[in-house]
Design a protein around this motif. Sequence first.
Motif, PDB file in Angstrom:
ATOM      1  N   GLN A 592     -12.072   6.010  -4.695  1.00 60.95           N
ATOM      2  CA  GLN A 592     -10.785   5.571  -4.177  1.00 60.95           C
ATOM      3  C   GLN A 592     -10.383   4.244  -4.825  1.00 60.95           C
ATOM      4  O   GLN A 592     -11.187   3.322  -4.922  1.00 60.95           O
ATOM      5  CB  GLN A 592     -10.851   5.398  -2.661  1.00 60.95           C
ATOM      6  CG  GLN A 592     -11.057   6.700  -1.908  1.00 60.95           C
ATOM      7  CD  GLN A 592      -9.940   7.690  -2.164  1.00 60.95           C
ATOM      8  OE1 GLN A 592      -8.761   7.374  -2.036  1.00 60.95           O
ATOM      9  NE2 GLN A 592     -10.316   8.908  -2.550  1.00 60.95           N
ATOM     10  N   PRO A 593      -9.112   4.122  -5.267  1.00 58.43           N
ATOM     11  CA  PRO A 593      -8.673   2.868  -5.894  1.00 58.43           C
ATOM     12  C   PRO A 593      -8.539   1.752  -4.865  1.00 58.43           C
ATOM     13  O   PRO A 593      -8.500   2.001  -3.654  1.00 58.43           O
ATOM     14  CB  PRO A 593      -7.313   3.242  -6.493  1.00 58.43           C
ATOM     15  CG  PRO A 593      -6.829   4.380  -5.642  1.00 58.43           C
ATOM     16  CD  PRO A 593      -8.055   5.146  -5.249  1.00 58.43           C
ATOM     17  N   VAL A 594      -8.450   0.547  -5.368  1.00 58.59           N
ATOM     18  CA  VAL A 594      -8.427  -0.631  -4.511  1.00 58.59           C
ATOM     19  C   VAL A 594      -7.171  -0.648  -3.637  1.00 58.59           C
ATOM     20  O   VAL A 594      -6.102  -0.215  -4.050  1.00 58.59           O
ATOM     21  CB  VAL A 594      -8.516  -1.915  -5.359  1.00 58.59           C
ATOM     22  CG1 VAL A 594      -7.248  -2.125  -6.176  1.00 58.59           C
ATOM     23  CG2 VAL A 594      -8.776  -3.119  -4.478  1.00 58.59           C
ATOM     24  N   GLY A 595      -7.320  -1.146  -2.420  1.00 61.43           N
ATOM     25  CA  GLY A 595      -6.199  -1.312  -1.509  1.00 61.43           C
ATOM     26  C   GLY A 595      -6.123  -2.739  -1.009  1.00 61.43           C
ATOM     27  O   GLY A 595      -6.910  -3.594  -1.397  1.00 61.43           O
ATOM     28  N   GLY A 596      -5.186  -2.992  -0.109  1.00 61.40           N
ATOM     29  CA  GLY A 596      -5.045  -4.312   0.481  1.00 61.40           C
ATOM     30  C   GLY A 596      -3.943  -5.123  -0.165  1.00 61.40           C
ATOM     31  O   GLY A 596      -3.618  -4.947  -1.333  1.00 61.40           O
ATOM     32  N   TRP A 598      -2.028  -8.950  -1.072  1.00 64.91           N
ATOM     33  CA  TRP A 598      -2.412 -10.287  -1.508  1.00 64.91           C
ATOM     34  C   TRP A 598      -2.838 -11.132  -0.310  1.00 64.91           C
ATOM     35  O   TRP A 598      -3.847 -11.835  -0.349  1.00 64.91           O
ATOM     36  CB  TRP A 598      -1.236 -10.946  -2.242  1.00 64.91           C
ATOM     37  CG  TRP A 598      -1.422 -12.414  -2.533  1.00 64.91           C
ATOM     38  CD1 TRP A 598      -1.278 -13.452  -1.662  1.00 64.91           C
ATOM     39  CD2 TRP A 598      -1.807 -12.992  -3.780  1.00 64.91           C
ATOM     40  NE1 TRP A 598      -1.535 -14.640  -2.282  1.00 64.91           N
ATOM     41  CE2 TRP A 598      -1.863 -14.390  -3.586  1.00 64.91           C
ATOM     42  CE3 TRP A 598      -2.102 -12.464  -5.033  1.00 64.91           C
ATOM     43  CZ2 TRP A 598      -2.200 -15.274  -4.609  1.00 64.91           C
ATOM     44  CZ3 TRP A 598      -2.427 -13.350  -6.043  1.00 64.91           C
ATOM     45  CH2 TRP A 598      -2.482 -14.729  -5.836  1.00 64.91           C
ATOM     46  N   GLN A 599      -2.046 -11.036   0.755  1.00 67.33           N
ATOM     47  CA  GLN A 599      -2.343 -11.858   1.929  1.00 67.33           C
ATOM     48  C   GLN A 599      -3.707 -11.517   2.513  1.00 67.33           C
ATOM     49  O   GLN A 599      -4.457 -12.412   2.940  1.00 67.33           O
ATOM     50  CB  GLN A 599      -1.236 -11.673   2.978  1.00 67.33           C
ATOM     51  CG  GLN A 599       0.089 -12.331   2.616  1.00 67.33           C
ATOM     52  CD  GLN A 599       0.872 -11.575   1.539  1.00 67.33           C
ATOM     53  OE1 GLN A 599       0.554 -10.426   1.215  1.00 67.33           O
ATOM     54  NE2 GLN A 599       1.897 -12.214   0.987  1.00 67.33           N
ATOM     55  N   GLN A 600      -4.079 -10.242   2.536  1.00 66.72           N
ATOM     56  CA  GLN A 600      -5.389  -9.855   3.062  1.00 66.72           C
ATOM     57  C   GLN A 600      -6.518 -10.374   2.178  1.00 66.72           C
ATOM     58  O   GLN A 600      -7.511 -10.916   2.671  1.00 66.72           O
ATOM     59  CB  GLN A 600      -5.463  -8.328   3.180  1.00 66.72           C
ATOM     60  CG  GLN A 600      -4.622  -7.751   4.307  1.00 66.72           C
ATOM     61  CD  GLN A 600      -4.635  -6.240   4.298  1.00 66.72           C
ATOM     62  OE1 GLN A 600      -4.466  -5.603   3.249  1.00 66.72           O
ATOM     63  NE2 GLN A 600      -4.846  -5.638   5.461  1.00 66.72           N
ATOM     64  N   TRP A 601      -6.360 -10.229   0.872  1.00 69.00           N
ATOM     65  CA  TRP A 601      -7.398 -10.700  -0.042  1.00 69.00           C
ATOM     66  C   TRP A 601      -7.465 -12.227  -0.043  1.00 69.00           C
ATOM     67  O   TRP A 601      -8.551 -12.801  -0.171  1.00 69.00           O
ATOM     68  CB  TRP A 601      -7.140 -10.167  -1.458  1.00 69.00           C
ATOM     69  CG  TRP A 601      -7.426  -8.711  -1.616  1.00 69.00           C
ATOM     70  CD1 TRP A 601      -6.524  -7.698  -1.652  1.00 69.00           C
ATOM     71  CD2 TRP A 601      -8.709  -8.098  -1.756  1.00 69.00           C
ATOM     72  NE1 TRP A 601      -7.152  -6.485  -1.812  1.00 69.00           N
ATOM     73  CE2 TRP A 601      -8.497  -6.703  -1.886  1.00 69.00           C
ATOM     74  CE3 TRP A 601     -10.013  -8.576  -1.794  1.00 69.00           C
ATOM     75  CZ2 TRP A 601      -9.539  -5.789  -2.038  1.00 69.00           C
ATOM     76  CZ3 TRP A 601     -11.057  -7.675  -1.961  1.00 69.00           C
ATOM     77  CH2 TRP A 601     -10.814  -6.312  -2.080  1.00 69.00           C
ATOM     78  N   TYR A 602      -6.308 -12.877   0.108  1.00 70.15           N
ATOM     79  CA  TYR A 602      -6.318 -14.338   0.157  1.00 70.15           C
ATOM     80  C   TYR A 602      -7.027 -14.818   1.422  1.00 70.15           C
ATOM     81  O   TYR A 602      -7.789 -15.796   1.391  1.00 70.15           O
ATOM     82  CB  TYR A 602      -4.889 -14.886   0.115  1.00 70.15           C
ATOM     83  CG  TYR A 602      -4.825 -16.393   0.075  1.00 70.15           C
ATOM     84  CD1 TYR A 602      -5.169 -17.089  -1.080  1.00 70.15           C
ATOM     85  CD2 TYR A 602      -4.426 -17.124   1.194  1.00 70.15           C
ATOM     86  CE1 TYR A 602      -5.128 -18.469  -1.127  1.00 70.15           C
ATOM     87  CE2 TYR A 602      -4.379 -18.511   1.156  1.00 70.15           C
ATOM     88  CZ  TYR A 602      -4.727 -19.173  -0.010  1.00 70.15           C
ATOM     89  OH  TYR A 602      -4.701 -20.547  -0.041  1.00 70.15           O
ATOM     90  N   GLN A 603      -6.806 -14.120   2.531  1.00 66.31           N
ATOM     91  CA  GLN A 603      -7.517 -14.456   3.763  1.00 66.31           C
ATOM     92  C   GLN A 603      -9.022 -14.270   3.575  1.00 66.31           C
ATOM     93  O   GLN A 603      -9.834 -15.091   4.038  1.00 66.31           O
ATOM     94  CB  GLN A 603      -7.021 -13.581   4.915  1.00 66.31           C
ATOM     95  CG  GLN A 603      -7.733 -13.783   6.251  1.00 66.31           C
ATOM     96  CD  GLN A 603      -7.464 -15.132   6.891  1.00 66.31           C
ATOM     97  OE1 GLN A 603      -6.590 -15.868   6.436  1.00 66.31           O
ATOM     98  NE2 GLN A 603      -8.210 -15.456   7.942  1.00 66.31           N
TER      99      GLN A 603
END
Length: 887
Positions: A592-596, A598-603
């Motif tokens: 499965q390709p990456v999800g999420g 910017w705000q989630q990854w920044y958190q």
Amino acid sequence: MTTILALAGTGIGVTYAAGGFGNTTLGSKLVGKQADGSYLTSNNQFVTPAGDTISEFGRPMDLAVSPDGKTAAAPNTASPGIVTIFDLVGRKVLQQYQPPSGTGNGKISNGGILYSPDGKHLWLAQTSDLLRFDVSAHGTVSAPVVVPLPGVSGRQAVPTDLAWAPNGTDLLVTLSGNNTLGVVDTTTNTVTRQIPVGNVPDKIAVVGGKVYVSNQGGRTAQPGDQTDDSYGTPIVTNGNQDSMASTGTVSEVDLSAGRQMRTFTVGLEPSALLASGSNLIVANSNDDTVSVIDTAKQQVGQTFSVNPAPGSKFGAQPNALTMLDPTHLAVSLARDNAVAVYDFSGAYGQPSFEGLIPTGWVPGSLYEDTQLHRLLVASEQGLGSVGPNGSVDEGGGPVTGHQVYNYEGTLQLVPTPSSRQIEADTQQVFKNNQWNGLLGRNQAGNGRTAPVAVPLHVGDPSKIQHVFLIVKENRTYDQVLGDDLRGNGDPAYAQFGKQVTPNIHALATRFPLIDNLYSDGTNSAEGHNWIDQAFTNSYLQQMYGNYTRSYGGDDALLNVKSGFIWDDALAHGKSVTDWGEYADGYKTASGQPVGGTWQQWYQDSQILEGKATGQLHVPIGTYQPTTDIPSLKKVLQPNFPDFQLNIPDQYRADLFQSDFATYVEKGNLPSLNMMWLMNDHTEGTSPGAITPSAHVADNDLALGRIVDTISHSPYWKNSAIFVMEDDSQNGIDHVDGHRNPTLVISPYAKRGAVVDTYYTQLNVVRTIEQILGLPPMNQEDMTANPMYDVFSNKPDFTPYTYLPNQIPLTTTNPQPNGLGGAAKVWAQWSAQQNYKSEDMVNMQQENRDIWYSSNGFTTPFPGDSKVLLPNQVPGADTAPTGDGDDG
């Protein structure tokens, strides 16, 4: 029987060097036209095209000559038109024609242009169709008719060559996406048959009523073969660690029977065919050889080397052929900017090397015009990016200047040279390519000298034991460092200046400011290959302008026989690790390709840094980087993302710091450490996405943190960090669009120096090799000089402390709701663009989008009379730079 004949290039090189015909000193020369009329490219080479030269705006990707020999046509990659018509008698461009919007898919293919036998029509290949133009009495074209080409399994047909069948009315076309030879009935303009051949068919030749097809991907895979993918086709690699195609073949096709009769094994990536009597001559690009097939005896007669660079193992890239007369063969050498001439006597007679003719940058097509008695040479990159200026705004204000895309391609008309002329021409090619004294400059060391920062000879010891190579995305020197008045910058061009990039500016102040270093390639597909292989091959060069088959990193035919820099390191006893560079995916175990967001990854990054509490939105280890290259798979760091602009570079810096702490604890930091840190690429004004300035600020802060971490560690005392863009395509520069804001950071880097020596990415690669004791991989890095004047043997161990960002990293572009007029239309356009992979956006539109957003959608883009909507932009129907996964 096949014999291998060696070209006496080494002896010629030594003779010319001893005769005093030295190289042209590069010094602090700038790319472009020189005082002596030559042009300096961004590949450490000069070009001095012989004969009469016609230049055009764009890149001529193939060549056809009218039956009367008075006009020639070339597919073109620039916006003036997809086909250029040259007046060979008047020595000028006659026409650059752009069909009406919607005429076919508008995207020229990997090759294929041909006049009808009566000269009344011109055929041109696009990636999923053919265009047939009417040709006027004056040679201009008009009235295109579209002939669709069927693809396979959702893939486009990707034609690469055109030829007339022996009956004179059927048109033959190689369909590389289908692995077939297509037959077009020109009375009905329909494809009537497809005949299976080998993998990735490329060129066509007709000999004695028989049809031959070169197969760049070699033979069809059989059960048990080791393979790797190329546009959906399994390419035989035989388990090669670099997933390089390991076979090359030529098919003999019986049109009446509609099948392949036999195949001939030749060299790797056969990229040109030429019929000469009963001989079929084959240029093997990835082997630097030419094979000759005796079609009467149905066997390969001989194979001989065509690499003239002294001592070079690989790199000439033969890619086109023609006969100057019945006994003289001309071979285009793409990476040598030259045509090699041989006294040729057939499939079994030993050819005699006669000399070299200088061409434009990257010659790709040859034709002997017997009516005008001239050799025609079309060079894709010609004189370099010296065409009309362009304008961009990447979020820091509008500017107009040089861009990498502004190529001025060339068509040369060269009279048959005398023996004295070809001797002088050969000397000029050696001088242009910096080949004089090449063997002496590359003598191996004995390992017994005192350690210095950058050894004079490979194998002698260096004070630097650990090298970091950090690759970023797409910026020019002026875009970032134009506001540093110590160097050759223009502050008006600094779109991401000191406020956005405080760490880059601080590092360029404390360590050397390098203001005359250039990207070797045009875009990311080329750029990563220049950095990682010190090379870009003819197959990738041939795809420029469409990249339908791939956009680098995930195609077996992109990988050259000289290998990657990590192979070079591993083969010479050096350890390697790679944080994402050249990876081609980031997926879960189930694919499965990456999800999420910017705000989630920044958190997540804030949690990893202890600045926020809570659970990661996905646990570390959920996603893993992927690659199709076995040797890279062995050294890829787990967990680290590839090209994912929704993941902040802060997250990458967090992962690096964790991994680096483990290396420090265990005392086992590898010798070569590579990283892809790409968020300075930006996502334009895509609604809800992070603004361009915030993207670049995120990238700058991550770089500062990484350098801070290394410089405060025990490894700082013997480390060097090289930071450069993979290319410089998304910006402009007052010197040249290839100028690259490269940093060298080390206790041994000259503090506060301004270095204006001409360098390219190849010089960076060569410097890394020289430090780690790695021999050059091919003729490109072999020719490049190490960057001696960037380093000092007296270290300064003062560490670097990163500077905080001045631009909020979470600043986002507005949503279309609430916007009006042009701002709303552009926001809606941006929302439909693909920012998940590199360079998938039409840059003419993207540059205006970012310009307008910085000027309230009220100020026209430089050169325009008004604010345009997306569909009004010139070149709006031109395909994006890339057309595949990131590379």
